[in-house]
Design a protein around this motif. Structure first.
Motif, PDB file in Angstrom:
ATOM      1  N   ALA A 173       1.425  -0.975   0.068  1.00 42.37           N
ATOM      2  CA  ALA A 173      -0.387  -0.086  -0.143  1.00 42.37           C
ATOM      3  C   ALA A 173       0.980   1.377   0.190  1.00 42.37           C
ATOM      4  N   GLU A 174       1.758   1.093   0.689  1.00 44.90           N
ATOM      5  CA  GLU A 174       3.304   2.336   0.720  1.00 44.90           C
ATOM      6  C   GLU A 174       3.406   2.537  -1.213  1.00 44.90           C
ATOM      7  N   PHE A 175       3.872   1.117  -1.285  1.00 49.67           N
ATOM      8  CA  PHE A 175       4.440   2.331  -2.934  1.00 49.67           C
ATOM      9  C   PHE A 175       3.055   2.211  -4.292  1.00 49.67           C
ATOM     10  N   ALA A 176       1.990   2.056  -3.366  1.00 54.99           N
ATOM     11  CA  ALA A 176       1.117   2.160  -4.518  1.00 54.99           C
ATOM     12  C   ALA A 176       0.712   3.598  -4.147  1.00 54.99           C
ATOM     13  N   LEU A 177       0.959   4.270  -3.001  1.00 54.36           N
ATOM     14  CA  LEU A 177       0.664   5.596  -2.818  1.00 54.36           C
ATOM     15  C   LEU A 177       1.593   6.618  -3.802  1.00 54.36           C
ATOM     16  N   MET A 178       3.129   5.614  -3.939  1.00 54.19           N
ATOM     17  CA  MET A 178       4.131   5.742  -4.818  1.00 54.19           C
ATOM     18  C   MET A 178       4.043   5.955  -6.233  1.00 54.19           C
ATOM     19  N   ALA A 179       2.631   4.473  -6.392  1.00 52.38           N
ATOM     20  CA  ALA A 179       2.764   4.122  -8.192  1.00 52.38           C
ATOM     21  C   ALA A 179       1.417   5.569  -7.821  1.00 52.38           C
ATOM     22  N   ARG A 180       0.903   5.565  -7.895  1.00 57.18           N
ATOM     23  CA  ARG A 180      -0.505   5.902  -7.740  1.00 57.18           C
ATOM     24  C   ARG A 180      -0.218   7.861  -8.233  1.00 57.18           C
ATOM     25  N   ARG A 181       1.404   8.245  -8.215  1.00 51.74           N
ATOM     26  CA  ARG A 181       2.033   9.368  -7.910  1.00 51.74           C
ATOM     27  C   ARG A 181       2.140   9.564  -8.951  1.00 51.74           C
ATOM     28  N   HIS A 182       2.802   8.971  -9.391  1.00 52.85           N
ATOM     29  CA  HIS A 182       3.744   9.110 -10.698  1.00 52.85           C
ATOM     30  C   HIS A 182       3.015   8.647 -11.661  1.00 52.85           C
ATOM     31  N   MET A 183       1.708   7.598 -12.005  1.00 48.99           N
ATOM     32  CA  MET A 183       0.775   7.952 -13.150  1.00 48.99           C
ATOM     33  C   MET A 183       0.060   9.342 -13.380  1.00 48.99           C
ATOM     34  N   HIS A 184       0.516   9.602 -11.878  1.00 49.45           N
ATOM     35  CA  HIS A 184      -0.969  11.376 -11.442  1.00 49.45           C
ATOM     36  C   HIS A 184       0.190  11.742 -12.547  1.00 49.45           C
ATOM     37  N   LEU A 185       1.730  11.902 -12.330  1.00 46.80           N
ATOM     38  CA  LEU A 185       2.231  12.702 -12.479  1.00 46.80           C
ATOM     39  C   LEU A 185       3.154  12.780 -14.033  1.00 46.80           C
ATOM     40  N   TYR A 186       3.825  11.889 -14.611  1.00 48.82           N
ATOM     41  CA  TYR A 186       3.825  10.883 -15.780  1.00 48.82           C
ATOM     42  C   TYR A 186       3.317  10.565 -16.784  1.00 48.82           C
ATOM     43  N   GLY A 187       2.350   9.814 -16.159  1.00 52.69           N
ATOM     44  CA  GLY A 187       0.799   9.069 -17.574  1.00 52.69           C
ATOM     45  C   GLY A 187       1.025   7.985 -17.405  1.00 52.69           C
ATOM     46  N   THR A 188       1.808   7.302 -16.383  1.00 51.42           N
ATOM     47  CA  THR A 188       2.638   5.548 -16.254  1.00 51.42           C
ATOM     48  C   THR A 188       1.123   4.789 -16.207  1.00 51.42           C
ATOM     49  N   ASN A 189       1.415   3.501 -16.425  1.00 54.42           N
ATOM     50  CA  ASN A 189      -0.045   2.770 -16.941  1.00 54.42           C
ATOM     51  C   ASN A 189       0.026   1.963 -16.020  1.00 54.42           C
ATOM     52  N   GLU A 190      -1.315   0.746 -15.224  1.00 51.26           N
ATOM     53  CA  GLU A 190      -1.021  -0.088 -15.339  1.00 51.26           C
ATOM     54  C   GLU A 190      -0.044  -1.335 -16.165  1.00 51.26           C
ATOM     55  N   SER A 191      -0.854  -1.259 -17.321  1.00 53.27           N
ATOM     56  CA  SER A 191       0.299  -2.196 -18.019  1.00 53.27           C
ATOM     57  C   SER A 191       1.772  -2.238 -18.204  1.00 53.27           C
ATOM     58  N   GLN A 192       1.969  -0.642 -18.256  1.00 57.22           N
ATOM     59  CA  GLN A 192       3.197  -0.852 -17.838  1.00 57.22           C
ATOM     60  C   GLN A 192       3.973  -1.155 -16.636  1.00 57.22           C
ATOM     61  N   PHE A 193       3.505  -1.010 -15.987  1.00 56.13           N
ATOM     62  CA  PHE A 193       3.727  -2.041 -14.184  1.00 56.13           C
ATOM     63  C   PHE A 193       4.223  -3.310 -14.381  1.00 56.13           C
ATOM     64  N   ALA A 194       3.064  -3.635 -15.190  1.00 55.34           N
ATOM     65  CA  ALA A 194       3.149  -5.461 -14.968  1.00 55.34           C
ATOM     66  C   ALA A 194       3.980  -5.915 -16.606  1.00 55.34           C
ATOM     67  N   GLU A 195       4.401  -5.156 -17.144  1.00 53.35           N
ATOM     68  CA  GLU A 195       5.302  -4.772 -18.286  1.00 53.35           C
ATOM     69  C   GLU A 195       7.227  -5.473 -17.578  1.00 53.35           C
ATOM     70  N   ILE A 196       7.409  -4.439 -15.964  1.00 57.88           N
ATOM     71  CA  ILE A 196       8.246  -4.295 -15.830  1.00 57.88           C
ATOM     72  C   ILE A 196       7.663  -5.687 -14.742  1.00 57.88           C
ATOM     73  N   ALA A 197       7.033  -6.262 -13.529  1.00 52.68           N
ATOM     74  CA  ALA A 197       6.598  -6.920 -13.010  1.00 52.68           C
ATOM     75  C   ALA A 197       6.865  -7.986 -13.834  1.00 52.68           C
ATOM     76  N   ALA A 198       6.486  -8.314 -14.826  1.00 59.08           N
ATOM     77  CA  ALA A 198       6.519  -9.726 -15.870  1.00 59.08           C
ATOM     78  C   ALA A 198       8.150 -10.066 -15.980  1.00 59.08           C
ATOM     79  N   THR A 199       9.087  -8.657 -16.674  1.00 60.74           N
ATOM     80  CA  THR A 199      10.156  -8.715 -17.028  1.00 60.74           C
ATOM     81  C   THR A 199      11.329  -9.376 -15.471  1.00 60.74           C
ATOM     82  N   ILE A 200      10.494  -8.551 -14.679  1.00 56.62           N
ATOM     83  CA  ILE A 200      11.465  -9.580 -12.732  1.00 56.62           C
ATOM     84  C   ILE A 200      11.115 -10.794 -12.865  1.00 56.62           C
ATOM     85  N   ARG A 201      10.136 -10.728 -13.108  1.00 54.09           N
ATOM     86  CA  ARG A 201       9.500 -12.648 -12.840  1.00 54.09           C
ATOM     87  C   ARG A 201      10.655 -12.996 -13.332  1.00 54.09           C
TER      88      ARG A 201
END
Length: 198
Positions: free
Chosen positions: A131-159
């Motif tokens: 939840a702490e990181f979710a707050l930062m992610a939402r802020r990043h989404m707001h500032l830079y237009g990042t979307n959940e699909s981009q986060f999912a791409e990162i998570a899948a690559t790391i895994r």
């Protein structure tokens, strides 16, 4: 001063280890030193910790009977940076860094204790690490237009990169960004597979 990493060692990895966390920590330290062809007598800096038992460097000093001139407190990449700075500052010449996590939290109804910060600013609200990181992610989404699909791409690559190691818990398992997005929501915008396994 020039600072170099002269040895590295990975302990046995598994979903469930039969070993005690301290045994894994000892193995990590001895393995790292053997990899560097060093002994405990060569070490004057310790950054040795554990996650589950909250073992810290001052305890490691007593466990190893060492007399270091420096002890660290961080884990991961920050631990390497902290040790490099200590060496550069002349606080020690040779530092060993090790950490372990064994006997993971098994109560599936609750988040793991180490993901629930124990301070007055978050404990009363039940805030936990995702939840702490979710707050930062939402802020990043707001500032830079990042979307959940981009986060999912990162998570899948790391895994998927992690799952290539034969000793990885999820060795050989392939995760797609769609798998990440289809996993259950944990803390908006993070789904289960966005979060660290621990």
């Amino acid at each position: 001063h020039d600072v170099v990493i002269v040895g590295a060692y990975n302990t046995k990895q598994a979903k469930r280890l039969e070993s005690d966390e301290i045994d894994v920590l000892l193995d990590a330290v001895h393995g790292a030193l053997a990899s560097a062809t060093l002994t405990l007598a060569d070490v004057d800096g310790f950054n040795v910790t554990s996650s589950t038992q909250r073992f810290h460097s001052r305890q490691a000093v007593m466990l190893f009977g060492a007399q270091p001139s420096w002890t660290g407190s961080d884990i991961g990449i920050p631990a390497v940076i902290e040790a490099a700075l200590a060496i550069s500052a002349g606080l020690c010449e040779t530092a060993v860094i090790a950490t372990a996590q064994v006997a993971a939290h098994r109560d599936q109804q609750k988040t793991a204790p180490w993901t629930r910060p124990g301070n007055e600013f978050v404990e009363c609200w039940g805030l936990f690490t995702p939840a702490e990181f979710a707050l930062m992610a939402r802020r990043h989404m707001h500032l830079y237009g990042t979307n959940e699909s981009q986060f999912a791409e990162i998570a899948a690559t790391i895994r998927n990169n992690g799952a290539r190691h034969p000793q990885a818990c999820h060795y050989g398992k392939h995760v797609t960004p769609a798998d990440v997005l289809n996993s259950r929501m944990v803390a908006d915008p993070f789904h289960l597979l966005d979060c660290a396994m621990t």
